[in-house]
Design a protein around this motif. Structure first.
Motif, PDB file in Angstrom:
ATOM      1  N   GLN A 172      80.409 -25.390   0.581  1.00  0.00           N
ATOM      2  CA  GLN A 172      81.742 -25.030   1.045  1.00  0.00           C
ATOM      3  C   GLN A 172      82.709 -24.844  -0.124  1.00  0.00           C
ATOM      4  N   SER A 173      83.756 -24.069   0.111  1.00  0.00           N
ATOM      5  CA  SER A 173      84.763 -23.849  -0.922  1.00  0.00           C
ATOM      6  C   SER A 173      86.101 -23.556  -0.262  1.00  0.00           C
ATOM      7  N   VAL A 174      87.150 -23.746  -1.040  1.00  0.00           N
ATOM      8  CA  VAL A 174      88.511 -23.506  -0.573  1.00  0.00           C
ATOM      9  C   VAL A 174      89.252 -22.720  -1.635  1.00  0.00           C
ATOM     10  N   ALA A 175      90.014 -21.730  -1.208  1.00  0.00           N
ATOM     11  CA  ALA A 175      90.835 -20.964  -2.133  1.00  0.00           C
ATOM     12  C   ALA A 175      92.294 -21.068  -1.730  1.00  0.00           C
ATOM     13  N   GLN A 176      93.120 -21.447  -2.675  1.00  0.00           N
ATOM     14  CA  GLN A 176      94.570 -21.404  -2.494  1.00  0.00           C
ATOM     15  C   GLN A 176      95.064 -20.387  -3.515  1.00  0.00           C
ATOM     16  N   PRO A 177      95.356 -19.181  -3.065  1.00  0.00           N
ATOM     17  CA  PRO A 177      95.583 -18.084  -4.008  1.00  0.00           C
ATOM     18  C   PRO A 177      96.868 -18.178  -4.820  1.00  0.00           C
ATOM     19  N   GLU A 178      97.793 -19.001  -4.377  1.00  0.00           N
ATOM     20  CA  GLU A 178      99.077 -19.110  -5.080  1.00  0.00           C
ATOM     21  C   GLU A 178      99.181 -20.464  -5.776  1.00  0.00           C
ATOM     22  N   ASP A 179      99.412 -20.428  -7.098  1.00  0.00           N
ATOM     23  CA  ASP A 179      99.630 -21.683  -7.812  1.00  0.00           C
ATOM     24  C   ASP A 179     101.010 -22.254  -7.482  1.00  0.00           C
ATOM     25  N   GLN A 180     101.960 -21.346  -7.223  1.00  0.00           N
ATOM     26  CA  GLN A 180     103.353 -21.748  -7.032  1.00  0.00           C
ATOM     27  C   GLN A 180     103.968 -20.901  -5.922  1.00  0.00           C
ATOM     28  N   VAL A 181     104.723 -21.566  -5.053  1.00  0.00           N
ATOM     29  CA  VAL A 181     105.492 -20.864  -4.024  1.00  0.00           C
ATOM     30  C   VAL A 181     106.923 -21.350  -4.113  1.00  0.00           C
ATOM     31  N   ASN A 182     107.840 -20.413  -4.201  1.00  0.00           N
ATOM     32  CA  ASN A 182     109.266 -20.742  -4.234  1.00  0.00           C
ATOM     33  C   ASN A 182     109.921 -20.223  -2.962  1.00  0.00           C
ATOM     34  N   VAL A 183     110.757 -21.053  -2.359  1.00  0.00           N
ATOM     35  CA  VAL A 183     111.434 -20.640  -1.127  1.00  0.00           C
ATOM     36  C   VAL A 183     112.823 -21.278  -1.104  1.00  0.00           C
ATOM     37  N   ALA A 184     113.761 -20.584  -0.518  1.00  0.00           N
ATOM     38  CA  ALA A 184     115.114 -21.115  -0.382  1.00  0.00           C
ATOM     39  C   ALA A 184     115.187 -22.082   0.786  1.00  0.00           C
ATOM     40  N   GLU A 185     115.980 -23.105   0.616  1.00  0.00           N
ATOM     41  CA  GLU A 185     116.152 -24.089   1.689  1.00  0.00           C
ATOM     42  C   GLU A 185     116.615 -23.390   2.967  1.00  0.00           C
ATOM     43  N   GLY A 186     116.000 -23.766   4.085  1.00  0.00           N
ATOM     44  CA  GLY A 186     116.354 -23.170   5.365  1.00  0.00           C
ATOM     45  C   GLY A 186     115.488 -21.975   5.745  1.00  0.00           C
ATOM     46  N   ASN A 187     114.816 -21.393   4.764  1.00  0.00           N
ATOM     47  CA  ASN A 187     113.921 -20.272   5.047  1.00  0.00           C
ATOM     48  C   ASN A 187     112.553 -20.768   5.483  1.00  0.00           C
ATOM     49  N   PRO A 188     111.808 -19.921   6.186  1.00  0.00           N
ATOM     50  CA  PRO A 188     110.439 -20.331   6.537  1.00  0.00           C
ATOM     51  C   PRO A 188     109.543 -20.328   5.309  1.00  0.00           C
ATOM     52  N   GLY A 229      91.020 -27.404  -2.396  1.00  0.00           N
ATOM     53  CA  GLY A 229      91.492 -26.304  -3.213  1.00  0.00           C
ATOM     54  C   GLY A 229      92.188 -26.830  -4.452  1.00  0.00           C
ATOM     55  N   LYS A 230      92.670 -25.903  -5.285  1.00  0.00           N
ATOM     56  CA  LYS A 230      93.287 -26.289  -6.555  1.00  0.00           C
ATOM     57  C   LYS A 230      94.733 -26.721  -6.391  1.00  0.00           C
ATOM     58  N   GLY A 231      95.260 -26.524  -5.192  1.00  0.00           N
ATOM     59  CA  GLY A 231      96.630 -26.959  -4.947  1.00  0.00           C
ATOM     60  C   GLY A 231      97.641 -25.851  -5.137  1.00  0.00           C
ATOM     61  N   THR A 232      98.721 -25.930  -4.383  1.00  0.00           N
ATOM     62  CA  THR A 232      99.852 -24.998  -4.497  1.00  0.00           C
ATOM     63  C   THR A 232     101.119 -25.820  -4.637  1.00  0.00           C
ATOM     64  N   ARG A 233     101.855 -25.533  -5.679  1.00  0.00           N
ATOM     65  CA  ARG A 233     103.115 -26.256  -5.879  1.00  0.00           C
ATOM     66  C   ARG A 233     104.231 -25.528  -5.142  1.00  0.00           C
ATOM     67  N   LEU A 234     104.845 -26.225  -4.219  1.00  0.00           N
ATOM     68  CA  LEU A 234     105.942 -25.672  -3.430  1.00  0.00           C
ATOM     69  C   LEU A 234     107.259 -26.155  -4.016  1.00  0.00           C
ATOM     70  N   SER A 235     108.138 -25.220  -4.278  1.00  0.00           N
ATOM     71  CA  SER A 235     109.473 -25.541  -4.777  1.00  0.00           C
ATOM     72  C   SER A 235     110.499 -24.970  -3.810  1.00  0.00           C
ATOM     73  N   VAL A 236     111.278 -25.854  -3.196  1.00  0.00           N
ATOM     74  CA  VAL A 236     112.318 -25.432  -2.269  1.00  0.00           C
ATOM     75  C   VAL A 236     113.653 -25.560  -2.981  1.00  0.00           C
ATOM     76  N   ILE A 237     114.353 -24.449  -3.043  1.00  0.00           N
ATOM     77  CA  ILE A 237     115.578 -24.382  -3.834  1.00  0.00           C
ATOM     78  C   ILE A 237     116.793 -24.429  -2.920  1.00  0.00           C
ATOM     79  N   ALA A 238     117.716 -25.329  -3.253  1.00  0.00           N
ATOM     80  CA  ALA A 238     118.930 -25.486  -2.437  1.00  0.00           C
ATOM     81  C   ALA A 238     119.860 -24.291  -2.584  1.00  0.00           C
TER      82      ALA A 238
END
Lengths: 114, 115
Positions: free
Chosen positions: B2-18, B106-115
């Motif tokens: 078995q294997s897992v792929a998380q294609p994004e190392d980093q995801v940035n999103v604004a607070e309140g957005n999906p 997976g290798k992990g995805t860092r989520l950054s939510v910006i105010a």
């Protein structure tokens, strides 16, 4: 205990030294796992213990790595002749046992090899 | 295997957005799928899992994930992101009904939510 306890939380050692990392699982949990978290590499499975069965050592990266679990409870991961590439966070997890898929992780032991 | 792929190392999103954190997997047979979150200097915390049944799984802190068998995906979603959601997210898989086969992460995805 209430959670999975790992010690030490941080360990700095010199290349070539041996280190021991300890994991105390949740009381009553018969399954115990060790994973390694390296920067950019995600979580890498190392070894798995289930009760008194022979452990699954398929993830150990070299013969410098070994682990034991005494009395079906506390586990010690030993790394001999440490190398700089061994620097990582070593995570322990436990679960109730066969058929249980819910893992509880400890906070990890951060190992730095200079 | 078995294997897992998380294609994004980093995801940035604004607070309140999906937010969406992507995960695809490969496994023999039916999968058991998991999402874990890791806050700084903490161990992994369980968020949610898919075993069987409804493809939409709801978990802790308002997160949900949708199992899509045809696309072999299990994306993590949240309708409205919070700054406190900023963390490292891991997707994991193992074959169903396989005893205690260790989870593959997976290798992990860092989520950054910006105010």
């Amino acid at each position: 205990g209430a959670g999975v306890s790992q010690s030490p939380s941080n360990k700095v050692t010199e290349k070539g030294k041996d280190v021991e990392l300890r994991c105390d699982p949740i009381s009553g949990h018969t399954a115990l796992y060790w994973y390694r978290q390296s920067l950019g590499q995600g979580l890498e499975f190392l070894i798995y213990f289930q009760g008194n069965s022979a452990p699954d050592k398929s993830g150990l990266p070299s013969d410098r790595f070994s682990a034991e679990r005494t009395g079906g409870s506390v586990s010690t991961l030993t790394i001999q002749r440490t190398q700089q590439e061994d620097s990582a966070v070593y995570l322990c997890a436990s679960s109730l046992g066969v058929g249980s898929i819910d893992l509880t992780f400890g906070a990890g032991s951060r190992l730095t090899v200079l | 295997a078995q294997s897992v792929a998380q294609p994004e190392d980093q995801v940035n999103v604004a607070e309140g957005n999906p937010l969406t954190v992507k995960c695809t997997y490969s496994v023999s047979g039916n999968p058991y799928l998991f999402w874990y979150v890791q806050y700084p200097n903490r161990g992994l915390q369980f968020l949610l899992k898919y075993i069987t049944g409804d493809n939409l799984v709801k978990g802790s802190y308002g997160f949900e994930a949708e199992f899509n068998k045809s696309q072999t995906s299990f994306h993590l979603k949240k309708p409205s992101a919070l700054v406190s959601d900023s963390a490292l997210y891991f997707c994991a898989v193992r074959p169903g009904n396989s005893g205690n086969t260790p989870l593959v992460f997976g290798k992990g995805t860092r989520l950054s939510v910006i105010a």
